[in-house]
Design a protein around this motif. Sequence first.
Motif, mmCIF file in Angstrom:
data_model
loop_
_atom_site.group_PDB
_atom_site.id
_atom_site.type_symbol
_atom_site.label_atom_id
_atom_site.label_comp_id
_atom_site.label_asym_id
_atom_site.label_seq_id
_atom_site.Cartn_x
_atom_site.Cartn_y
_atom_site.Cartn_z
ATOM 1 N N ALA A 381 -0.458 3.932 -31.495
ATOM 2 C CA ALA A 381 -1.075 2.844 -32.259
ATOM 3 C C ALA A 381 -0.935 1.518 -31.518
ATOM 4 C CB ALA A 381 -0.434 2.749 -33.641
ATOM 5 N N GLY A 382 0.255 1.271 -30.971
ATOM 6 C CA GLY A 382 0.463 0.037 -30.226
ATOM 7 C C GLY A 382 -0.371 -0.031 -28.968
ATOM 8 N N TRP A 383 -0.495 1.104 -28.265
ATOM 9 C CA TRP A 383 -1.289 1.125 -27.033
ATOM 10 C C TRP A 383 -2.759 0.825 -27.313
ATOM 11 C CZ3 TRP A 383 -5.367 4.164 -25.271
ATOM 12 C CH2 TRP A 383 -5.684 4.033 -23.909
ATOM 13 N N ILE A 384 -3.325 1.490 -28.354
ATOM 14 C CA ILE A 384 -4.727 1.249 -28.707
ATOM 15 C C ILE A 384 -4.911 -0.190 -29.185
ATOM 16 C CG2 ILE A 384 -6.588 1.907 -30.291
ATOM 17 C CD1 ILE A 384 -5.604 4.754 -30.162
ATOM 18 N N ALA A 385 -3.911 -0.708 -29.914
ATOM 19 C CA ALA A 385 -3.980 -2.099 -30.362
ATOM 20 C C ALA A 385 -4.049 -3.043 -29.165
ATOM 21 C CB ALA A 385 -2.785 -2.438 -31.240
ATOM 22 N N CYS A 386 -3.296 -2.736 -28.119
ATOM 23 C CA CYS A 386 -3.330 -3.561 -26.913
ATOM 24 C C CYS A 386 -4.701 -3.498 -26.241
ATOM 25 C CB CYS A 386 -2.256 -3.106 -25.928
ATOM 26 S SG CYS A 386 -0.573 -3.436 -26.481
ATOM 27 N N GLN A 387 -5.318 -2.298 -26.208
ATOM 28 C CA GLN A 387 -6.640 -2.169 -25.604
ATOM 29 C C GLN A 387 -7.691 -2.942 -26.408
ATOM 30 O OE1 GLN A 387 -6.535 -0.647 -22.624
ATOM 31 N NE2 GLN A 387 -4.387 -0.451 -23.205
ATOM 32 N N ILE A 388 -7.592 -2.865 -27.732
ATOM 33 C CA ILE A 388 -8.519 -3.621 -28.575
ATOM 34 C C ILE A 388 -8.314 -5.107 -28.378
ATOM 35 C CG2 ILE A 388 -9.131 -4.163 -30.970
ATOM 36 C CD1 ILE A 388 -8.554 -1.252 -31.669
ATOM 37 N N ASP A 389 -7.048 -5.520 -28.272
ATOM 38 C CA ASP A 389 -6.750 -6.929 -28.051
ATOM 39 C C ASP A 389 -7.331 -7.405 -26.719
ATOM 40 O OD1 ASP A 389 -5.321 -9.463 -28.552
ATOM 41 O OD2 ASP A 389 -4.124 -8.838 -26.823
ATOM 42 N N THR A 390 -7.243 -6.563 -25.696
ATOM 43 C CA THR A 390 -7.745 -6.928 -24.368
ATOM 44 C C THR A 390 -9.261 -7.083 -24.356
ATOM 45 O OG1 THR A 390 -5.911 -5.756 -23.321
ATOM 46 C CG2 THR A 390 -7.846 -6.222 -21.945
ATOM 47 N N GLN A 514 5.547 -10.726 -39.554
ATOM 48 C CA GLN A 514 5.795 -11.514 -38.345
ATOM 49 C C GLN A 514 6.837 -10.878 -37.434
ATOM 50 O OE1 GLN A 514 6.737 -15.504 -39.539
ATOM 51 N NE2 GLN A 514 4.706 -15.859 -40.463
ATOM 52 N N ARG A 515 7.758 -10.098 -37.982
ATOM 53 C CA ARG A 515 8.822 -9.530 -37.153
ATOM 54 C C ARG A 515 8.309 -8.479 -36.173
ATOM 55 N NH1 ARG A 515 9.477 -7.056 -42.185
ATOM 56 N NH2 ARG A 515 9.589 -4.768 -42.157
ATOM 57 N N PHE A 516 7.052 -8.007 -36.396
ATOM 58 C CA PHE A 516 6.521 -6.985 -35.504
ATOM 59 C C PHE A 516 5.814 -7.573 -34.287
ATOM 60 C CE2 PHE A 516 6.754 -4.936 -39.645
ATOM 61 C CZ PHE A 516 7.282 -3.701 -39.331
ATOM 62 N N THR A 517 5.475 -8.845 -34.324
ATOM 63 C CA THR A 517 4.619 -9.416 -33.290
ATOM 64 C C THR A 517 5.296 -9.461 -31.933
ATOM 65 O OG1 THR A 517 5.347 -11.630 -33.941
ATOM 66 C CG2 THR A 517 3.323 -10.798 -34.933
ATOM 67 N N THR A 518 6.589 -9.742 -31.875
ATOM 68 C CA THR A 518 7.294 -9.837 -30.593
ATOM 69 C C THR A 518 7.295 -8.503 -29.865
ATOM 70 O OG1 THR A 518 8.724 -11.552 -31.491
ATOM 71 C CG2 THR A 518 9.464 -10.440 -29.491
ATOM 72 N N ASN A 519 7.609 -7.431 -30.590
ATOM 73 C CA ASN A 519 7.633 -6.104 -29.977
ATOM 74 C C ASN A 519 6.263 -5.700 -29.460
ATOM 75 O OD1 ASN A 519 10.354 -5.837 -30.599
ATOM 76 N ND2 ASN A 519 9.947 -4.832 -32.554
ATOM 77 N N LEU A 520 5.217 -6.060 -30.232
ATOM 78 C CA LEU A 520 3.858 -5.727 -29.814
ATOM 79 C C LEU A 520 3.480 -6.477 -28.549
ATOM 80 C CD1 LEU A 520 1.767 -5.483 -33.095
ATOM 81 C CD2 LEU A 520 1.960 -3.761 -31.319
ATOM 82 N N THR A 521 3.836 -7.754 -28.500
ATOM 83 C CA THR A 521 3.507 -8.546 -27.321
ATOM 84 C C THR A 521 4.169 -7.963 -26.082
ATOM 85 O OG1 THR A 521 3.320 -10.526 -28.688
ATOM 86 C CG2 THR A 521 3.593 -10.852 -26.328
ATOM 87 N N ASN A 522 5.444 -7.578 -26.202
ATOM 88 C CA ASN A 522 6.153 -7.018 -25.067
ATOM 89 C C ASN A 522 5.568 -5.677 -24.629
ATOM 90 O OD1 ASN A 522 7.912 -9.190 -25.093
ATOM 91 N ND2 ASN A 522 9.432 -8.158 -26.387
ATOM 92 N N SER A 523 5.100 -4.878 -25.614
ATOM 93 C CA SER A 523 4.575 -3.554 -25.284
ATOM 94 C C SER A 523 3.267 -3.624 -24.528
ATOM 95 C CB SER A 523 4.390 -2.730 -26.563
ATOM 96 O OG SER A 523 3.350 -3.275 -27.362
ATOM 97 N N CYS A 524 2.575 -4.750 -24.612
ATOM 98 C CA CYS A 524 1.287 -4.889 -23.938
ATOM 99 C C CYS A 524 1.442 -5.459 -22.526
ATOM 100 C CB CYS A 524 0.352 -5.789 -24.752
ATOM 101 S SG CYS A 524 -0.133 -5.068 -26.329
ATOM 102 N N LEU A 525 2.664 -5.864 -22.154
ATOM 103 C CA LEU A 525 2.871 -6.462 -20.829
ATOM 104 C C LEU A 525 2.841 -5.396 -19.733
ATOM 105 C CD1 LEU A 525 5.720 -9.004 -21.680
ATOM 106 C CD2 LEU A 525 3.278 -9.453 -21.445
#
Length: 525
Positions: A381-390, A514-525
């Motif tokens: 889910a996080g990986w696909i979220a990163c692709q959608i964000d990109t 809001q507590r999930f946003t930091t982990n998501l940002t790091n996972s997309c790096l």
Amino acid sequence: MSSYWVVEVFPLGVTAFLPIIVLPILGVITIRDTSTAYMNDTNFLFMSSMLIALAVEDCGLHRRVALKFLRYVGSKPQWLMFGFMAITSFISLWISDTATAALMAPIAFALLETIMIPRMTKKKGSFGVNEEVGIATSAAVEVLDVKRLSKRDRGICKAMMLIVAHASLIGGTGTINATGPNLIFRQTLYERYPPEETGITYLTWMAFQIPPMILYMLSSWLVVQIQFIGVDYVFRAFKQPTDEEIEEEKRTKSAVSKAYEELGPMSFAEKSCLFFFLLTIVLWITCDPKVFPGWINVFKKGYTSDALAGIFISVLMFVWPKEKPLIFQSGTGDEAYKEKILSRGALLDWTRVSQRFQWSIILLLGAGFAISRSVKMSGLAGWIACQIDTHLSHLPHVWMQVILSLIVVTMTEFSTNTSTASIFIPIAFNVAEKVGAHPLYFSIPCAIGPSFSFMLPMATSSNAIVYETKTLSVMDMASCGIFLNIFCIMFTVLNLNTWAYWLFDMNTFPKYAQRFTTNLTNSCL
């Protein structure tokens, strides 16, 4: 999983066992975590609604309600379709779309037989079916063959049966426990965020979803008539009927009235089922309505949910008698009545339940929960979220919502609505957290969208049940369904950016997310 469900390599319930085997072997989730997904409180909530539906079906209450309502909507085919749309959607608010279609399709088809077989034979006075024969006791010499009808009459048959399929799917969007996708949304939301902070309850879900549900219904009513009968036919509902139409209306009204009269007076079992049915709805609505303190606050926090109410009523129905209890006196008649009561048993009987209960749906829903959990825990889910964000973050949020809705609705035509929801709902939460949108903004379309599976018989059991009547083809279903999909997506997006946007305060990014946003940002790096 989706491929196996579509082509039915195994029975649906057997395929639903695969996550218990595959996910632990691949090291995605432990077998303990996978197994608990199959029997959580959400699944018990759905189980209770199915048990109540079995009791309603067993006593015939659904038939009485449907025929009673049809007596008041008029006998013109346009209003008859509207009546079927309304009553089927209403029933689908409380029980599954499959059960609703199974209950209503035979009633609709029997009514069509009463109306259309005389036209099929083209022999007035010798119709092959007695004009006085009602829906419940049709003894037609011939069976309905739509190929022998005129183009207009074929269109009426197709429209009527599609109305049943559409309404059973549409009605399920109105309550949070009526469909698998809604329940997966509920369970995923409550596992991810504190339930008391999300604003989603039985009552608030109805408040935001009933208005667009009505628009979905009107769209279906218009689309099927325009598609199969013509634009002019829709507006003829408001014009003075011709002699032929008057005769047709008399025959239809007579069939409905006779079928209702043959039911006789309302039995004690029907009255009891109606009481328990209404009591269950009241308990679900007042569980935690947010606008006033619910009964859930009486108990220790986190220990109860609306599933408790459903199971409690179900247990009561296993002990409540079908026949009216009396103070027995001595005498042969009284003993005979007592024996009759004992032989009839309770509203729900475990022998009947074990034979008729659709356990495969419970397993299917459990598999959906397990897949949903694996999509989140594996990082997919996080990986696909990163692709959608990109690729899509430069777009306004409303366009991202439209694109996600289109993807979900398209996918659900080729897989079960449960599997589609279980994959995309966790992804939607991750996308919202990544772009700073309200968690409900993208997840609600992923919960409602899987119910818009109007195009193919394989997409849902409701479509399959209607398709089996042989009144319409796959192309009929698909050509009508694609337009209805477009309208439903439009109304969903409109609702989420107006009424629901205000109701759930979607212009803010809530603290609980809001507590999930930091982990998501790091996972997309």
